[in-house]
Design an enzyme around this catalytic site. Sequence first.
Site, PDB file in Angstrom:
ATOM      1  CD  GLU A  40      -3.009  -1.136   2.354  1.00 54.61           C
ATOM      2  OE1 GLU A  40      -4.296  -1.309   1.894  1.00 54.61           O
ATOM      3  OE2 GLU A  40      -2.652  -0.977   3.499  1.00 54.61           O
ATOM      4  CB  CYS A  96       3.034  -1.883  14.000  1.00 55.59           C
ATOM      5  SG  CYS A  96       2.827  -1.812  12.226  1.00 55.59           S
ATOM      6  CB  CYS A 153       7.277  -5.200   8.835  1.00 52.52           C
ATOM      7  SG  CYS A 153       8.559  -4.405   9.685  1.00 52.52           S
ATOM      8  CB  CYS A 166       2.924   7.306   3.552  1.00 56.77           C
ATOM      9  SG  CYS A 166       3.320   6.009   4.694  1.00 56.77           S
TER      10      CYS A 166
HETATM   11  N1  SAH Z   1       9.034   0.340   9.939  1.00 54.13           N
HETATM   12  C1  SAH Z   1       9.471   1.638  10.007  1.00 54.13           C
HETATM   13  C2  SAH Z   1       8.529   2.659   9.051  1.00 54.13           C
HETATM   14  C3  SAH Z   1       7.019   2.514   9.219  1.00 54.13           C
HETATM   15  S1  SAH Z   1       6.584   3.949   9.671  1.00 54.13           S
HETATM   16  C4  SAH Z   1       9.199   2.413  11.636  1.00 54.13           C
HETATM   17  O1  SAH Z   1       8.558   1.749  12.436  1.00 54.13           O
HETATM   18  O2  SAH Z   1       9.682   3.386  11.810  1.00 54.13           O
HETATM   19  C5  SAH Z   1       5.005   3.730  10.473  1.00 54.13           C
HETATM   20  C6  SAH Z   1       5.047   4.533  12.003  1.00 54.13           C
HETATM   21  O3  SAH Z   1       3.709   4.559  12.380  1.00 54.13           O
HETATM   22  C7  SAH Z   1       5.800   4.306  12.797  1.00 54.13           C
HETATM   23  O4  SAH Z   1       6.224   5.415  13.808  1.00 54.13           O
HETATM   24  C8  SAH Z   1       4.889   3.123  13.827  1.00 54.13           C
HETATM   25  O5  SAH Z   1       5.673   2.954  14.944  1.00 54.13           O
HETATM   26  C9  SAH Z   1       3.877   3.863  13.770  1.00 54.13           C
HETATM   27  N2  SAH Z   1       2.651   3.091  13.966  1.00 54.13           N
HETATM   28  C10 SAH Z   1       2.745   1.799  13.642  1.00 54.13           C
HETATM   29  N3  SAH Z   1       1.201   1.344  14.346  1.00 54.13           N
HETATM   30  C11 SAH Z   1       0.560   2.352  14.444  1.00 54.13           C
HETATM   31  C12 SAH Z   1      -0.655   2.329  14.908  1.00 54.13           C
HETATM   32  N4  SAH Z   1      -1.530   1.402  14.941  1.00 54.13           N
HETATM   33  N5  SAH Z   1      -0.927   3.842  15.224  1.00 54.13           N
HETATM   34  C13 SAH Z   1      -0.329   4.736  15.071  1.00 54.13           C
HETATM   35  N6  SAH Z   1       0.980   4.767  14.712  1.00 54.13           N
HETATM   36  C14 SAH Z   1       1.378   3.300  14.388  1.00 54.13           C
HETATM   37 FE1  SF4 Z   2       7.724  -2.841  11.153  1.00 55.09          FE
HETATM   38 FE2  SF4 Z   2       5.170  -1.826  11.933  1.00 55.09          FE
HETATM   39 FE3  SF4 Z   2       7.239  -2.078  13.521  1.00 55.09          FE
HETATM   40 FE4  SF4 Z   2       7.536  -0.354  11.425  1.00 55.09          FE
HETATM   41  S1  SF4 Z   2       6.304  -0.134  13.236  1.00 55.09           S
HETATM   42  S2  SF4 Z   2       9.185  -1.899  12.212  1.00 55.09           S
HETATM   43  S3  SF4 Z   2       6.455  -1.209  10.082  1.00 55.09           S
HETATM   44  S4  SF4 Z   2       6.108  -3.688  12.873  1.00 55.09           S
END
Ligand code: SAH
Ligand code: SF4
Length: 366
Positions: A94, A121, A114, A107
Amino acid sequence: MMSDKVQIIGLTQDELIAKLKEFGFETFRAKQIWHWVYVKGATDFAQMSSISKGSQKVLAEHFTMARPVAAKDLTSFDGTRKWLLEFPDGNKIETVFIPEEDRGALCVSSQVGCTLSCSFCHTGTMPLVRNLSAQEIISQTLVARDGLNEWGKKREECLFTNIVMMGMGEPLYNYEQVSKALKIIMDGEGISISKRRITLSTSGVVPMIERCGEELGVNLAISLHAVRDELRDILVPLNKKYPIKELLEACRNYPAANNARRITFEYVMLRDVNDSDADARELVRLLKGVHAKVNLIPWNPWPGAVYETSKRERINAFAKIVNDAGYSAPVRATRGQDIFAACGQLKSDSERKKGEKVWLGDKPAS
Ligand code: SAH
Ligand code: SF4
């Protein structure tokens, strides 16, 4: 069936020049083709009117610039747009566009799924299928230009101005392909989105952070989410490998950060988990000496998750402590929740096939 034609998207300008030379094209022709692909958005060699019909035929025989298909294209009530892209091997990812008044960020995903199962997440519940290639990463920007109808427009007329590597996947676990893609995206004669308009978000792959700053110089965002190792071990399990202290040390040394270009610390607000005043004060203490700003993210729910979003008053109280200590701490507006496009909600139905090897190295799967 995979085509044996040379895929133009994913080659650097120098690589394209070298490849086209093998077929008798001079450098200036290669530059014209580059311009057609990345400035005009050509999808067919027949559109390249500055190239002779004969040359177009040669190109079509040996080269391709095929893009992934947008299997779904959804628009939220707030204007957020989400494309579900399908690749020839059936995998799906996506890509989300978040428009603001005079700019907008795309984005971009770096992996199908992942491997790092952060407990809050949605993407983390997907088994990783594979890394994306540079071509697949760049294609997301091309599909967005298509969908937003922004080819050939002046920069100030475009809404797609910024990139955040915050989609599915951990970009620093696919560094070679991500960095190649970003270098192509930054090329001033092509898509031309500068390093100052690109932010890479990582959950904290410490050994890759310095290289990222040195080679790419993009803005860095760190998914911190907790200020104590015991809690961060649960929320972001990669913390067991690279604990908070080491992560912050890497941030202090990040080559592309300074007072004007601060590192963003993302902090998801989870009710009664990480949102107390004491957590906020500890956050301030940890950030000492780091060129930092904080982004508070109200947690976005997804089916089966055990968390709740912090109450608005709690988020405001937390933000105030961080603000009063001199760090900006805006609360990230929740966008695109109705189309499941908000942070951490991305997930596609790609599954690892039985017996299929997962590759995590920096080479594309053959
Ligand atoms: N894997 C990388 C890039 C993904 S960024 C990382 O984790 O940084 C996506 C962002 O959204 C990250 O900061 C992640 O921690 C946050 N995120 C993940 N799940 C979320 C959720 N359910 N609600 C809000 N933010 C979330
Ligand atoms: Fe992976 Fe989601 Fe953790 Fe980012 S926040 S490292 S996308 S599992």
